[in-house]
Enzyme design. Sequence first.
Site, mmCIF file in Angstrom:
data_model
loop_
_atom_site.group_PDB
_atom_site.id
_atom_site.type_symbol
_atom_site.label_atom_id
_atom_site.label_comp_id
_atom_site.label_asym_id
_atom_site.label_seq_id
_atom_site.Cartn_x
_atom_site.Cartn_y
_atom_site.Cartn_z
ATOM 1 N N LYS A 177 6.393 68.951 7.233
ATOM 2 C CA LYS A 177 6.395 69.440 5.775
ATOM 3 C C LYS A 177 7.081 70.638 5.526
ATOM 4 O O LYS A 177 6.470 71.553 5.617
ATOM 5 C CB LYS A 177 4.573 69.211 5.293
ATOM 6 C CG LYS A 177 4.630 69.547 3.953
ATOM 7 C CD LYS A 177 3.539 70.255 3.312
ATOM 8 C CE LYS A 177 3.736 71.752 3.176
ATOM 9 N NZ LYS A 177 4.761 72.298 2.241
ATOM 10 N N GLU A 252 2.582 81.664 12.806
ATOM 11 C CA GLU A 252 3.812 82.760 12.521
ATOM 12 C C GLU A 252 3.399 83.379 11.176
ATOM 13 O O GLU A 252 4.186 82.487 10.462
ATOM 14 C CB GLU A 252 4.998 82.142 13.215
ATOM 15 C CG GLU A 252 5.844 83.328 13.773
ATOM 16 C CD GLU A 252 6.574 83.940 12.190
ATOM 17 O OE1 GLU A 252 6.159 85.046 11.995
ATOM 18 O OE2 GLU A 252 7.432 83.156 11.732
ATOM 19 N N CYS A 285 9.917 87.922 7.627
ATOM 20 C CA CYS A 285 8.717 88.316 7.904
ATOM 21 C C CYS A 285 8.985 89.419 9.004
ATOM 22 O O CYS A 285 7.979 90.479 9.053
ATOM 23 C CB CYS A 285 7.827 87.523 8.466
ATOM 24 S SG CYS A 285 8.623 86.406 9.746
ATOM 25 N N GLU A 385 2.977 92.935 2.171
ATOM 26 C CA GLU A 385 4.224 92.433 2.701
ATOM 27 C C GLU A 385 4.793 92.099 1.246
ATOM 28 O O GLU A 385 4.361 91.244 0.571
ATOM 29 C CB GLU A 385 4.053 91.317 3.364
ATOM 30 C CG GLU A 385 5.311 90.628 3.808
ATOM 31 C CD GLU A 385 5.433 89.534 4.755
ATOM 32 O OE1 GLU A 385 6.268 89.257 5.753
ATOM 33 O OE2 GLU A 385 4.492 88.605 4.432
#
Length: 482
Positions: A177, A252, A285, A385
Amino acid sequence: MTGLLDKRKFYIDGAWVNPARASDLQVIDPSTEEAVAVISLGDKADTDRAVAAAKAAFAAWSRTEPSERLAHVEKILEIYNRRAADMAWAISHEMGAPQDMSLDDQVAAGTWHITNFINAFKEFRFIRPLGDHAPNSMIAWEPVGVVGLITPWNWPMNQVTLKVIPAILAGDTCVLKPSEIAPLSSMLFAEIVDEAGLPKGVFNLVNGDGPGVGTQLSTHPDVDMISFTGSTRAGIAITKAAADTLKKVVLELGGKGANIVFADADDKAVVRGARHCFYNSGQSCNAPTRMLVERSVYDRAVETAARVANETQVATAHQPGRHIGPVVSRQQWDRIQALIQAGIDEGARLVAGGPGLPEGVNRGYFVRPTVFADVSNDMTIAQQEIFGPVLSIIPFETEEEAIAIANDTPYGLTNYVQSQDGPRRNRVARRLRSGMVEMNGQSRGAGSAFGGVKMSGRAREGGVMGLEEFMDSKAISGWATD
């Protein structure tokens, strides 16, 4: 929707099929804010069909010879490289990576990972002796089963190849997906897999969103493992959703990397760090978004970082050049703008960039490369973040203080160290709480695993560890050795 690419089919059981029920979504080009394609979002019937196909294919695929699985992946690599220009076009239009960067970095990341997996797999031992002390005890590595793969929009082929390729090599069957925001590259990847002649049901693709297909895969009793890359918030939700079926979950997640610049760092350290922060429009990231600078060189570092930001060009993804493109969506743009404003409101010193669109831009999700100085590590911009081209610079006095600031974050993905003092670099690297540390601009070696600790998740993607992640180990005693 006239003139849009029609991508409303799913790839299930070796064929392109219509969704069970139509629920369409436009894919928006972030450079123009115009629709470039239309996809369908899957529902439970689509997910169930894809999982059933993967489950039916598992028994035969898991028993194939490793050489056969390797040959399929080598064919995938051949076709992937041949269709590199098509893949670059898709990535530029779905998530905004500039034309040259899309081909040279985004697409090339897939080539890099597939090649590294091929090399690691050729040396992989599925049956290994426990040790000389136990000659009849063996460790066998077996495929997990049906795996659900949920990938993000920021590095589409980087993440797809880090999941699909090791799953196939391990003997698993899978349902992918991709992000519904940037699905075109994954649909092209499905075309590549189809041309490579992978047996029916080994690889399946269903488009959908997180609350829909993502949750359906996470809770499905016939899915044995979920591998997810994305936000920490979504990773927590997936873990909870998967708990009732006790499936393997590999995550992750996000990061808030610290880049520690000591006074003896090389002349290019600050330039390199700022450019890395702005790279891919800050949508990585592992971006070094907190620059920690020793006080004696702090003022010069702030000036240098501000200059790099001011010199960084921002332009459409549809033209060549060394510029950065837009961020992926209006929602992401709005979030970045709010965090830039939070930095201003909380007292950080804005030395470059700031809120709003770059000068001369009136459409597209473009963000001004932004640098804040005099940041305190408890500020919102130092803790959250941002996922945009926003750099926070924080001064420090001592090595101990730098380590403490770097580790004072819920994340633990990648940290960076810049110093000419080798023993200090090594000492600091061992004390940083992160899954990866890069020093003096040296990237990780081929086959090195990518992953973090704490709220960055604990995945280990790439190379031998990435292969093992898609397998279960089995202890066998009484192994016949004659």
